[in-house]
Design a protein around this motif. Structure first.
Motif, PDB file in Angstrom:
ATOM      1  N   UNK B  46      -2.280  13.170   0.921  1.00  0.00           N
ATOM      2  CA  UNK B  46      -2.480  13.040   2.373  1.00  0.00           C
ATOM      3  C   UNK B  46      -3.292  14.217   2.913  1.00  0.00           C
ATOM      4  N   UNK B  47      -2.937  15.424   2.452  1.00  0.00           N
ATOM      5  CA  UNK B  47      -3.676  16.620   2.890  1.00  0.00           C
ATOM      6  C   UNK B  47      -5.136  16.516   2.450  1.00  0.00           C
ATOM      7  N   UNK B  48      -5.316  16.063   1.209  1.00  0.00           N
ATOM      8  CA  UNK B  48      -6.659  15.896   0.663  1.00  0.00           C
ATOM      9  C   UNK B  48      -7.483  14.936   1.529  1.00  0.00           C
ATOM     10  N   UNK B  49      -6.870  13.826   1.873  1.00  0.00           N
ATOM     11  CA  UNK B  49      -7.591  12.820   2.680  1.00  0.00           C
ATOM     12  C   UNK B  49      -7.897  13.353   4.077  1.00  0.00           C
ATOM     13  N   UNK B  51      -8.387  16.472   4.846  1.00  0.00           N
ATOM     14  CA  UNK B  51      -9.477  17.452   4.712  1.00  0.00           C
ATOM     15  C   UNK B  51     -10.829  16.755   4.520  1.00  0.00           C
TER      16      UNK B  51
END
Lengths: 193, 174
Positions: B46-49, B51
């Motif tokens: 989720x954090x990756x998406x 960002x």
């Protein structure tokens, strides 16, 4: 027009005396450079001044670009040094990775206007605001990795550090970003899930 | 806590696509079989998406025009490698090599080879007892010591440059 040309072709033209070809490079990279500068200066006016300075410096030193790396990597190296010089000139503290003061400052900023700004609850605004709360080192590495299309090896060249150190810094930056989002945007995160 | 950090780092490497093939297989199995790993993986994803979904900031509309106006007054500086004459670099190198060789000749000339009690010439090194050779004349001169120190520092500097270049080449090849 020179927009269809790749970076090296544009550089070659500029070096042959076609100054206007440089506009192609400026157009292509202005948002990247401006965003990186903004991560350091936290002020659009200063970021614009720094970005302009970066492109002028890059133009003057263009003959030194040997094509050993991507043009963007070379350009971001100039961004990094120019931003650091700018901060030194402004007598602002260049924040280190473990500088707790940065977090205190970020928290104090957050407790005021930030909360209101994020009323829109937009996904983008939330991430951007969380990135703004990070120290410039963390914000820079996240921007380089996710938006600047730079690999860890290229980031290492830009920041003049080892690739492994760049990896560790990226991990730490992401962890801190996650913490910021959980702390300050918990409601928005819930809405997104 | 430490274990937690390690698992997070391993997951980030997996998400970034920089895990080794073996590690990749291990992580995939862990994510499928271990609930804790699965939850952490989705959290990081989720954090990756988030960002990846961020957008770049744009400067003012006049930005390109401002830069072009600024550079219109300038000329591109000649490449650094062009105005640093290679002969100068070779000349400096030759100077230091000559000095080092001169120093060695001078230094060995100062050694009392006969201090071992044998009058044989030092040409036949197999007959020289190095433990009895008197080196004191060679190392009791401050100027010589300072010069040696300078050379050691320069040597270390060159070694550092050499190793840095080798490492860079190695990383590029990898």
């Amino acid at each position: 027009m020179s927009t269809g040309l790749n970076d090296n072709e544009l550089i070659s033209r500029v070096l042959k005396g076609d100054q206007q070809a440089y506009a192609g490079l400026v157009n292509r990279y202005q948002n990247y450079v401006f965003t990186l500068a903004l991560r350091f200066t936290r002020n659009r006016e200063d970021a614009e001044e720094v970005s302009q300075d970066v492109f002028v410096k890059a133009y003057r030193s263009l003959a030194d670009f040997r094509g050993a790396s991507k043009f963007s990597t070379w350009l971001y190296t100039i961004v990094n040094t120019t931003c650091i010089t700018f901060l030194r000139k402004k007598r602002l503290e260049v924040h280190s990775l473990d500088n707790e003061k940065v977090f205190e400052v970020a928290d104090s900023i957050d407790s005021g206007m930030r909360a209101n700004q994020v009323e829109q609850k937009s996904r983008l605004a939330m991430v951007n605001n969380a990135i703004e709360m990070l120290n410039p080192d963390d914000a820079e590495i996240l921007t380089l990795f996710y938006k600047g299309e730079q690999t860890l090896e290229e980031i290492a060249v830009i920041l003049r550090i080892e690739a492994n150190t760049a990896k560790v810094r990226l991990h730490r930056a992401r962890t801190r970003l996650k913490e910021k989002m959980e702390k300050h945007f918990a409601e928005e995160l819930k809405d997104l899930n | 806590m430490n274990k937690q950090q390690t698992s997070e780092e391993r997951l980030w490497d997996y998400i970034d696509g920089i895990s080794s093939p073996q590690e990749k297989t291990v992580i995939e199995q862990l994510v499928q079989t271990d609930g804790e790993w699965k939850a952490k993986y989705h959290e990081l994803l989720d954090v990756q998406q988030l960002l990846q979904s961020t957008e770049l900031e744009a400067p003012s509309m006049r930005f390109t025009k401002n830069v072009m106006e600024e550079i219109a007054k300038l000329h591109i500086a000649p490449a650094t490698r062009n105005y640093i004459n290679k002969r100068i670099i070779w000349g400096i190198g030759a100077f230091f090599i000559t000095i080092i060789v001169g120093f060695l000749v001078y230094g060995f000339g100062q050694i009392d080879w006969t201090a071992q009690g044998d009058s044989k010439l030092p040409i036949d090194l197999s007959n020289v007892d190095f433990s009895k050779v008197d080196y004191s004349k060679m190392f009791n001169n401050n100027l010589v010591n300072a010069f040696m120190m300078l050379n050691v520092i320069l040597g270390l500097f060159l070694l550092d440059r050499f190793l840095a270049n080798k490492r860079k080449k190695f990383q590029e090849e990898a």
